[in-house]
Design a protein around this motif. Structure first.
Motif, short mmCIF file in Angstrom:
data_model
loop_
_atom_site.label_atom_id
_atom_site.label_comp_id
_atom_site.label_asym_id
_atom_site.label_seq_id
_atom_site.Cartn_x
_atom_site.Cartn_y
_atom_site.Cartn_z
N UNK A 11 -2.97 -2.18 3.48
CA UNK A 11 -1.81 -2.62 4.27
C UNK A 11 -0.51 -1.99 3.79
N UNK A 12 -0.54 -1.30 2.64
CA UNK A 12 0.69 -0.68 2.14
C UNK A 12 0.81 0.77 2.61
N UNK A 13 -0.19 1.25 3.35
CA UNK A 13 -0.20 2.66 3.77
C UNK A 13 -0.15 2.79 5.29
N UNK A 14 0.95 3.34 5.80
CA UNK A 14 1.06 3.56 7.25
C UNK A 14 -0.10 4.40 7.76
N UNK A 15 -0.48 5.38 6.97
CA UNK A 15 -1.53 6.29 7.42
C UNK A 15 -2.88 5.57 7.53
N UNK A 16 -3.19 4.74 6.53
CA UNK A 16 -4.45 3.98 6.57
C UNK A 16 -4.44 3.00 7.74
N UNK A 17 -3.29 2.34 7.95
CA UNK A 17 -3.21 1.36 9.04
C UNK A 17 -3.31 2.06 10.40
N UNK A 51 8.37 -6.87 -0.28
CA UNK A 51 7.03 -6.95 0.33
C UNK A 51 6.49 -5.54 0.58
N UNK A 52 5.33 -5.19 0.04
CA UNK A 52 4.84 -3.81 0.17
C UNK A 52 4.08 -3.53 1.47
N UNK A 53 3.91 -4.56 2.33
CA UNK A 53 3.19 -4.33 3.59
C UNK A 53 3.97 -3.32 4.42
N UNK A 54 3.30 -2.27 4.88
CA UNK A 54 4.02 -1.16 5.55
C UNK A 54 4.50 -1.59 6.93
N UNK A 55 5.48 -0.84 7.43
CA UNK A 55 6.08 -1.19 8.73
C UNK A 55 5.07 -1.16 9.86
N UNK A 56 4.13 -0.24 9.80
CA UNK A 56 3.17 -0.16 10.91
C UNK A 56 2.31 -1.42 10.94
N UNK A 57 1.93 -1.94 9.77
CA UNK A 57 1.09 -3.15 9.73
C UNK A 57 1.82 -4.34 10.35
N UNK A 58 3.13 -4.42 10.14
CA UNK A 58 3.86 -5.54 10.74
C UNK A 58 4.63 -5.10 11.98
N UNK A 59 4.27 -3.94 12.52
CA UNK A 59 4.83 -3.44 13.78
C UNK A 59 6.36 -3.46 13.77
N UNK A 60 6.94 -3.17 12.61
CA UNK A 60 8.39 -3.07 12.52
C UNK A 60 9.11 -4.41 12.51
N UNK A 61 8.38 -5.53 12.53
CA UNK A 61 9.03 -6.84 12.51
C UNK A 61 9.51 -7.15 11.09
N UNK A 62 10.49 -8.07 10.99
CA UNK A 62 10.90 -8.44 9.63
C UNK A 62 10.15 -9.68 9.16
N UNK A 110 -4.62 -6.19 2.34
CA UNK A 110 -5.46 -5.40 3.25
C UNK A 110 -5.20 -5.88 4.68
N UNK A 111 -4.74 -4.97 5.52
CA UNK A 111 -4.54 -5.28 6.94
C UNK A 111 -5.90 -5.29 7.62
N UNK A 112 -6.15 -6.32 8.43
CA UNK A 112 -7.48 -6.39 9.07
C UNK A 112 -7.45 -7.17 10.37
#
Ligand code: TXA
Ligand code: MG
Length: 347
Positions: A49-55, A112-123, A146-148
């Motif tokens: 979840x910390x990697x835009x590319x993985x997400x 928070x290390x969760x990447x922007x793509x995982x949270x779709x740019x939300x805060x 882990x984003x899932x």
């Protein structure tokens, strides 16, 4: 080096829930690969979840048309608490229901290390600490959130076995960890804790009644998407919880809810006593002959897959009470029955 999974199909490893295989699965996730794993609700399609590319690879594998925000899964409650800003209510729900099938949406903590793509740019960020021992062992192995989303192709029924996952995603993901059938069978309950009052964004594995008992107050619900009209209460570009949108969890056959009887050409999804006409059904399955909602939830998605046979005109579904886990079951059934506009987006 990561390859583009959309371009180069890879053989999907079937891993067991052994320490050696979980170490391998953890290493794959840390390296940016996709690994499906069991949770107590449904199988998740995991990525770092910390990697835009993985997400981003999740969206490619699922053929998910838009970047919906994803749930960040944690092996340790303490890590989740550090990465979000928990109000008194949020902290109380976390203490009562984690680990377990509850997702909390909270404001992101500054680091928070969760990447922007995982949270779709939300805060805000959606978090959950699964109770499934295989999920927890794997998440501890990864040592990062882990984003899932559910490990199905977009718009299909959520997977409750490793075989379901392979049926949808074989050759598109690095591995799936086989942990047997999931126990709860419907996705986690999602509660938003952003405003003054908690809001139920999606009914799921923790019944509303249990949340309300813990908090000593009723929980507001975001108006459910108009399953009949196929419309959404939200702006589709800035969804509160896209999982609420109509036409989701869809089998190929039409789904006919609250059936009083089974018509020729139909398959029957029963609950409690058989419906009149069941003997003429192409095939039938009973979610729980004894009328037990937990058993029905656990069997729901498997049953929908099993009844979705060529030649079945529709799946006739018996009425199911709307209390306890019945709220989540009926929510998923209404989505399965909703019209399927070409542009609907699904998780
Ligand atoms: O049981 C589950 O929750 C499964 C397992 C794998 O954990 N996961 C799952 O994920 O159902 P998914 O991606 O199918 O559903 C995630 C839901 C979506 O409806 C999404 O909109 C909502 O969570 N969500 C995620 N982040 C959010 C946020 N910041 N605000 C509001 N909703 C959010
Ligand atoms: Mg899903």
């Amino acid at each position: 080096m990561m390859t583009d999974i959309a371009d180069s199909p890879q053989a999907t490893l079937l891993l067991a829930a052994t320490p050696g295989d979980l170490a391998r699965a953890g290493a794959l996730l840390r390296a940016g690969q996709l690994v499906a794993f069991p949770t107590e609700t449904v199988y998740g399609l995991g990525a770092d979840a910390t990697s835009d590319r993985a997400v981003a690879a999740i969206y490619a594998a699922k053929e998910r048309p838009r970047f919906n925000p994803l749930i960040a899964h944690y092996g340790e409650v303490a890590d989740a608490l550090r990465h979000g800003l928990f109000s008194t209510t949020a902290a109380r729900l976390a203490r009562a229901f984690w680990p377990g099938p509850l997702t909390l949406v909270v404001p992101r903590a500054p680091d928070c290390p969760v990447c922007d793509l995982a949270s779709a740019g939300l805060d805000s960020v959606a978090m959950r600490v699964p109770s499934h021992p295989v999920a927890r062992a794997l998440l501890r192995e990864v040592g990062r959130p882990v984003a899932a989303p559910s490990a199905n192709r977009s718009g299909r029924v959520s997977p409750t076995t490793a075989a379901h996952v392979l049926g949808d995603l074989d050759g598109r993901i690095a591995a799936v960890v086989d942990g047997g059938d999931t126990q709860v069978g419907v996705e986690s309950t999602i509660v938003s804790c952003l405003g003054d009052r908690p809001v139920l964004l999606r009914p799921g594995g923790v019944p509303r009644e249990a949340l309300e008992r813990e908090l000593g107050c009723s929980i507001d619900t975001v108006p459910v998407a108009g399953a009949a009209s196929g419309t959404s209460p939200h702006d589709e570009e800035t969804p509160v919880a896209p999982g609420q949108l109509a036409s989701h969890y869809a089998p190929r056959a039409q789904v006919r809810l609250d059936a009083a009887s089974v018509m020729p050409g139909e398959a029957a999804l029963l609950f409690g006593d058989p419906l009149p006409g069941t003997a003429n059904a192409i095939t039938s399955l009973n979610l729980s002959p004894a009328g037990d909602l937990a058993q029905a939830a656990a069997r729901l998605f498997s049953a929908m897959r099993a009844l979705d046979l060529p030649g079945v005109t529709a799946i006739a579904v018996a009425p199911i009470p709307d209390t306890g886990l019945g709220e989540a079951i009926n929510d998923r059934l209404r989505r399965a029955a909703a019209p399927r506009p070409a542009d609907s987006f699904t998780a």
